[in-house]
Design a protein around this motif. Structure first.
Motif, PDB file in Angstrom:
ATOM      1  N   ALA A 112       0.829  -1.208   0.000  1.00  0.00           N
ATOM      2  CA  ALA A 112       0.000   0.000   0.000  1.00  0.00           C
ATOM      3  C   ALA A 112       0.864   1.260   0.000  1.00  0.00           C
ATOM      4  CB  ALA A 112      -0.932  -0.002   1.207  1.00  0.00           C
ATOM      5  N   HIS A 113       1.982   1.223   0.746  1.00  0.00           N
ATOM      6  CA  HIS A 113       2.859   2.399   0.822  1.00  0.00           C
ATOM      7  C   HIS A 113       3.767   2.518  -0.408  1.00  0.00           C
ATOM      8  CE1 HIS A 113       2.754   3.107   5.458  1.00  0.00           C
ATOM      9  NE2 HIS A 113       1.568   2.888   4.949  1.00  0.00           N
ATOM     10  N   GLY A 114       4.010   1.393  -1.074  1.00  0.00           N
ATOM     11  CA  GLY A 114       4.896   1.430  -2.232  1.00  0.00           C
ATOM     12  C   GLY A 114       6.376   1.422  -1.881  1.00  0.00           C
ATOM     13  N   HIS A 115       6.706   1.007  -0.651  1.00  0.00           N
ATOM     14  CA  HIS A 115       8.114   0.902  -0.252  1.00  0.00           C
ATOM     15  C   HIS A 115       8.248  -0.063   0.919  1.00  0.00           C
ATOM     16  CE1 HIS A 115       6.876   4.628   2.230  1.00  0.00           C
ATOM     17  NE2 HIS A 115       6.790   3.580   3.015  1.00  0.00           N
ATOM     18  N   PRO A 116       9.444  -0.629   1.123  1.00  0.00           N
ATOM     19  CA  PRO A 116       9.616  -1.570   2.234  1.00  0.00           C
ATOM     20  C   PRO A 116       9.827  -0.849   3.564  1.00  0.00           C
ATOM     21  CG  PRO A 116      11.654  -1.397   1.010  1.00  0.00           C
ATOM     22  CD  PRO A 116      10.669  -0.490   0.329  1.00  0.00           C
ATOM     23  N   HIS A 117       9.512  -1.541   4.632  1.00  0.00           N
ATOM     24  CA  HIS A 117       9.782  -1.034   5.983  1.00  0.00           C
ATOM     25  C   HIS A 117      10.925  -1.836   6.598  1.00  0.00           C
ATOM     26  CE1 HIS A 117       5.312   0.331   5.956  1.00  0.00           C
ATOM     27  NE2 HIS A 117       6.103   1.219   5.394  1.00  0.00           N
ATOM     28  N   GLY A 118      11.435  -1.358   7.716  1.00  0.00           N
ATOM     29  CA  GLY A 118      12.467  -2.095   8.425  1.00  0.00           C
ATOM     30  C   GLY A 118      13.876  -1.725   7.983  1.00  0.00           C
ATOM     31  N   GLN A 138      11.741   4.076   7.325  1.00  0.00           N
ATOM     32  CA  GLN A 138      11.504   4.068   8.778  1.00  0.00           C
ATOM     33  C   GLN A 138      10.378   5.048   9.097  1.00  0.00           C
ATOM     34  OE1 GLN A 138      13.566   1.964  10.365  1.00  0.00           O
ATOM     35  NE2 GLN A 138      15.016   1.707   8.673  1.00  0.00           N
ATOM     36  N   HIS A 139       9.262   4.507   9.597  1.00  0.00           N
ATOM     37  CA  HIS A 139       8.268   5.430  10.150  1.00  0.00           C
ATOM     38  C   HIS A 139       7.280   4.766  11.079  1.00  0.00           C
ATOM     39  CE1 HIS A 139       5.573   5.100   6.282  1.00  0.00           C
ATOM     40  NE2 HIS A 139       6.244   4.033   6.480  1.00  0.00           N
TER      41      HIS A 139
HETATM   42 ZN    ZN Z   1       5.612   3.095   4.656  1.00  0.00          ZN
END
Ligand code: ZN
Length: 160
Positions: free
Chosen positions: A148-154, A159-160
């Motif tokens: 959904a965000h179009g980018h990886p986390h972690g 970072q958010h």
């Molecule tokens: Zn995100």
């Protein structure tokens, strides 16, 4: 698991320009994480990584057209020195952010004389063939939130 859309991929990479100089590398840092199929990385590199597995290495040369574009002479301009009033030090090689109708972009000072400053808004790697040396470090399914965000986390990602 192989690399396809909706996978989060961690890569180690070294990027050399046309002349073979290293312009960027992840060595000594956390590998770069990106979401495959979401335009997180340049299209030529994303294409070359499709179908690869963990531990695979990829060496590709991406022509300027599939990288940061060809240099556009229209993006080089002379501006009066007075438009930099209040800036203490202006030297060739310095960069700053400028707002334009195409959003904010990085502009480089190429020449400074008594009355005029020459600026270049081309991407520093415009016109360069991008020689990538990449190793696939990890592949995992993206979460719904990441898609959904179009980018990886972690680590190595957003970072958010
Ligand atoms: Zn995100």
């Amino acid at each position: 698991m192989t690399i396809s859309d909706r996978k989060v991929v961690a890569i180690d990479y070294t990027l050399k320009n046309t002349a073979g100089d290293v312009v960027d590398t992840s060595k000594g840092r956390t590998p770069l994480s990106y979401l495959h199929g979401a335009n997180n990385i340049i299209p030529g590199l994303e294409q070359a990584l499709t179908g690869k597995s963990k531990g695979d290495t990829v060496q590709i040369s991406v022509p300027p057209e599939q990288g940061y574009g060809v240099r556009d002479e229209k993006l080089i301009a002379n501006v009066p020195r007075s438009s930099f009033a209040g800036v203490d030090k202006i030297e060739p090689g310095m960069t700053f952010r400028a707002d334009s109708n195409q959003g904010s972009r990085l502009v480089r000072i190429v020449k400074v004389d008594a009355t005029t400053i020459t600026i270049d808004a081309n991407h520093p790697l415009a016109g360069e063939t991008l020689n990538f040396d990449v190793e696939v470090m990890e592949i995992r399914d993206a979460t719904e939130e990441e898609v959904a965000h179009g980018h990886p986390h972690g680590p190595g990602g957003h970072q958010h």
